[in-house]
Write an enzyme that holds these catalytic residues in place. Structure first.
Site, short mmCIF file in Angstrom:
data_model
loop_
_atom_site.label_atom_id
_atom_site.label_comp_id
_atom_site.label_asym_id
_atom_site.label_seq_id
_atom_site.Cartn_x
_atom_site.Cartn_y
_atom_site.Cartn_z
N ARG A 62 0.83 -1.21 0.00
CA ARG A 62 0.00 0.00 0.00
C ARG A 62 0.86 1.25 0.00
NH1 ARG A 62 -3.14 2.51 4.76
NH2 ARG A 62 -4.67 3.85 3.73
N HIS A 66 0.74 4.34 -2.72
CA HIS A 66 0.50 5.72 -2.30
C HIS A 66 1.66 6.63 -2.67
CE1 HIS A 66 -3.04 5.24 0.71
NE2 HIS A 66 -3.10 4.30 -0.22
N ASN A 94 -3.19 8.88 4.43
CA ASN A 94 -1.95 8.17 4.74
C ASN A 94 -1.69 7.96 6.23
OD1 ASN A 94 -1.17 7.79 2.07
ND2 ASN A 94 -0.06 9.73 1.98
#
Length: 319
Positions: A62, A66, A94
């Site tokens: 992830r 991002h 985040n």
């Protein structure tokens, strides 16, 4: 089949190292002369981290997504906030990112053998590949030579595609990064790993719309189980659900559950809203090999978006 996949990967690396970045080319052998032990060193650090914490694979995969979706894959997501500047990692989408320490440890290990050579962006890209492979998924040659960026802004994290996005929003977000609808379906398969807090799918199980309290596309039994874990006035900080029923194994279960109405996010269900993406979901549900090949292709494409300027000595701050 193995020979075909290998040929496909070599071709993709060449294509994207030439075409995806106008700044500099990426190559699979970038560190062969300057730091030949880089990949094995990084893999060893990642392997140790996974043994100690089964959440690491989902976290690093992830994190890489991002990072690449904001300013390209330049490790800007790793930078700490400084003074009045709030960095990407502290932006709303985040704040749940974790396992930054794994990248710190990998950087420290690589710096010990090849000072100032390997970028944090490359370490994150290779770590993302490693967590997929170490979770039972495919491995691939990561094109290397990324540089680390100097800018990290929390507000820019709001550009990330969210779990409540519909198909049009998702496609727009991906197309802005040169990624297609097929890439969207393949990369969504990364949701085979990990866990989600209730807040990311609350919209589907409470007050869905004026007519339905629960999203009617959800399997009723599955929806009831989610509502029991995430009640309307949920105050449990860590309540939530695994992303699929084999959340520590990289496989095609995500697609099988999606067809059954057992996916968590609106953005997952959105893949069933067009005939082309629905066809791909069915293809990947029926063939794990087809998913693996498509995932590798799209990962190389996404991770070849670049834009940095330097090689950081510390992944958390600019030189």
């Amino acid at each position: 089949m193995a020979a075909i996949v290998a040929l496909l990967l070599c071709s993709l690396i060449l294509i994207f190292s030439i075409g995806s970045s106008m700044v500099h080319a990426l190559t699979s052998n970038y560190y062969d002369q300057t730091c030949p032990q880089a990949e094995s060193t990084i893999t060893n650090v990642v392997k140790k981290a996974i043994i100690e914490d089964k959440r690491v694979p989902a976290a690093l995969l992830r994190m890489h997504f991002h990072d690449c979706f904001i300013r390209g894959c330049d490790a800007s997501v790793l930078l700490d906030s400084v003074g009045q500047n709030s960095a990407e990692k502290d932006g709303p989408p985040n704040v749940s990112l974790h396992a930054f320490y794994v990248i710190d440890n990998a950087k420290e290990a690589v710096e010990a053998i090849c000072p100032g050579v390997v970028s944090c962006a490359d370490i994150l890209a290779m770590s993302a590949r490693d967590v997929v492979a170490l979770s039972g998924g495919p491995s691939w040659e990561v094109p290397k030579g990324r540089k680390d960026g100097r800018i990290s802004n929390a507000n820019e994290s709001l550009q990330l595609p969210g779990p409540t996005f519909n198909f049009s929003q998702l496609l727009q977000s991906f197309s802005h990064r040169g990624l297609s609808g097929a890439d969207l379906v393949a990369l969504s398969g990364g949701h085979t790993l990990g866990f989600s807090h209730c807040s990311s799918f609350q919209n589907r199980i409470h007050n869905f719309d004026a007519t339905h309290d629960v999203d009617p596309s959800l399997n009723p039994t599955f929806a009831a189980s989610l509502r029991s874990v995430c009640p309307a006035n949920n105050k449990a900080k860590n309540a939530g659900s695994n992303l699929d029923s084999t959340s520590t194994a990289f496989d095609n279960t995500y697609y099988k559950l999606l067809i059954q109405g057992k996916s968590l996010f609106s953005s997952d269900q959105a893949l069933m809203s067009t005939s082309k993406t629905k066809e791909l979901v069915s293809k990947f549900a029926a063939s794990e090999q087809a998913f693996r090949v498509a995932f590798v292709k799209s990962m190389i494409k996404m991770s070849s978006l670049t834009g940095g300027q330097e090689v950081r000595l510390d992944c958390r701050k600019v030189r």
